[in-house]
Design a protein around this motif. Structure first.
Motif, mmCIF file in Angstrom:
data_model
loop_
_atom_site.group_PDB
_atom_site.id
_atom_site.type_symbol
_atom_site.label_atom_id
_atom_site.label_comp_id
_atom_site.label_asym_id
_atom_site.label_seq_id
_atom_site.Cartn_x
_atom_site.Cartn_y
_atom_site.Cartn_z
ATOM 1 N N MET A 1 -7.920 -2.589 -6.697
ATOM 2 C CA MET A 1 -8.518 -2.433 -5.373
ATOM 3 C C MET A 1 -9.868 -1.758 -5.500
ATOM 4 O O MET A 1 -10.175 -1.133 -6.508
ATOM 5 C CB MET A 1 -7.585 -1.639 -4.442
ATOM 6 N N ASP A 2 -10.668 -1.895 -4.489
ATOM 7 C CA ASP A 2 -11.972 -1.259 -4.415
ATOM 8 C C ASP A 2 -11.779 0.263 -4.407
ATOM 9 O O ASP A 2 -10.833 0.775 -3.820
ATOM 10 C CB ASP A 2 -12.651 -1.740 -3.121
ATOM 11 N N LYS B 1 0.830 -1.214 0.000
ATOM 12 C CA LYS B 1 0.000 0.000 0.000
ATOM 13 C C LYS B 1 0.863 1.264 0.000
ATOM 14 O O LYS B 1 0.524 2.263 -0.629
ATOM 15 C CB LYS B 1 -0.948 -0.002 1.200
ATOM 16 N N LYS C 1 -13.412 2.556 -2.823
ATOM 17 C CA LYS C 1 -13.472 3.105 -1.465
ATOM 18 C C LYS C 1 -12.134 2.906 -0.747
ATOM 19 O O LYS C 1 -11.673 3.778 -0.028
ATOM 20 C CB LYS C 1 -14.618 2.485 -0.673
ATOM 21 N N GLU C 2 -11.517 1.755 -0.951
ATOM 22 C CA GLU C 2 -10.206 1.505 -0.364
ATOM 23 C C GLU C 2 -9.162 2.465 -0.955
ATOM 24 O O GLU C 2 -8.328 3.018 -0.241
ATOM 25 C CB GLU C 2 -9.774 0.054 -0.601
ATOM 26 N N ARG D 1 -9.707 5.856 0.608
ATOM 27 C CA ARG D 1 -9.162 5.905 1.970
ATOM 28 C C ARG D 1 -7.637 6.034 1.944
ATOM 29 O O ARG D 1 -7.058 6.831 2.679
ATOM 30 C CB ARG D 1 -9.562 4.647 2.754
ATOM 31 N N LEU D 2 -7.005 5.279 1.058
ATOM 32 C CA LEU D 2 -5.548 5.339 0.936
ATOM 33 C C LEU D 2 -5.099 6.720 0.462
ATOM 34 O O LEU D 2 -4.149 7.296 1.001
ATOM 35 C CB LEU D 2 -5.064 4.247 -0.034
ATOM 36 N N ALA E 1 -7.556 2.635 -8.254
ATOM 37 C CA ALA E 1 -8.350 1.428 -8.004
ATOM 38 C C ALA E 1 -8.217 0.460 -9.179
ATOM 39 O O ALA E 1 -8.026 -0.740 -8.991
ATOM 40 C CB ALA E 1 -9.809 1.797 -7.771
#
Length: 199
Positions: free
Chosen positions: A47-48, A24, A50-51, A54-55, A42
């Protein structure tokens, strides 16, 4: 660099990071430092959204100057599309100043070209100083492969550190002069597939 980023983003010591957490940090550095969108990150890093969001939010909350640098770069690209590295290598950006690909290239030019030039200069110095006992086998964008007698490995590491860890002085986006040293990783082994990090 990626491990340090991951430790800051995860609020953990480097030694306790999982492979996923280290990844990450690498994702954040490659994606958000150089202007990738949340949706692009994403997709690119599987990756999602939303993830990825957030990152991205965590990255810019941790590295507030990156966001300030981006805002400066967007304005500067419109004002002056010519950039120069600390080594004097210049590039003019002909694309539209509001084009996402032009902006990403503009953001990445100085860091990427500086590391590449440092690597090229370091290889040239190694060739001039030690080619008879430490020949360069392969040069890649930001790294190189050398070959030597195992009994000379310590001498090789010392010379590589001396040549590659040269300070670079440049002005940051606020106009302050700063001196940087690009981090270095040295690995050794009997073949390309058997390398182990030593520095």
């Amino acid at each position: 660099v990626h491990v340090k980023t991951a430790a800051l983003l995860c609020h953990k010591p480097e030694s306790t990071l999982t492979p996923d957490e280290r990844n990450k940090g690498k994702t954040a550095n490659f994606a958000f430092c150089y202007g990738m969108t949340t949706r692009g990150a994403a997709r690119q890093y599987n990756m999602d959204e939303k993830e990825a969001e957030r990152l991205r939010n965590s990255y810019f909350a941790t590295f507030v100057d990156i966001g300030a640098w981006h805002r400066w770069a967007f304005a500067e690209l419109r004002r002056n599309p010519l950039l120069a590295t600390p080594f004097g290598f210049k590039r003019r950006f002909w694309g539209r100043s509001d084009d996402h690909n032009t902006i990403k290239s503009y953001l990445g030019f100085i860091p990427e070209a500086t590391v590449a030039q440092l690597c090229n200069d370091s290889v040239q110095m190694l060739v001039e100083q030690a080619f008879d006992w430490l020949p360069v086998i392969l040069l890649i964008h930001d790294g190189f492969l050398l070959e030597t007698d195992p009994t000379l490995a310590g001498k090789a590491v010392s010379l590589i550190n001396e040549i590659c860890l040269r300070p670079i002085t440049m002005r940051d986006f606020r106009g302050h002069e700063r001196t940087y040293t690009i981090p270095l990783t040295i690995s050794q082994g009997v073949s390309w597939g058997e390398l182990s990090k030593i520095v």
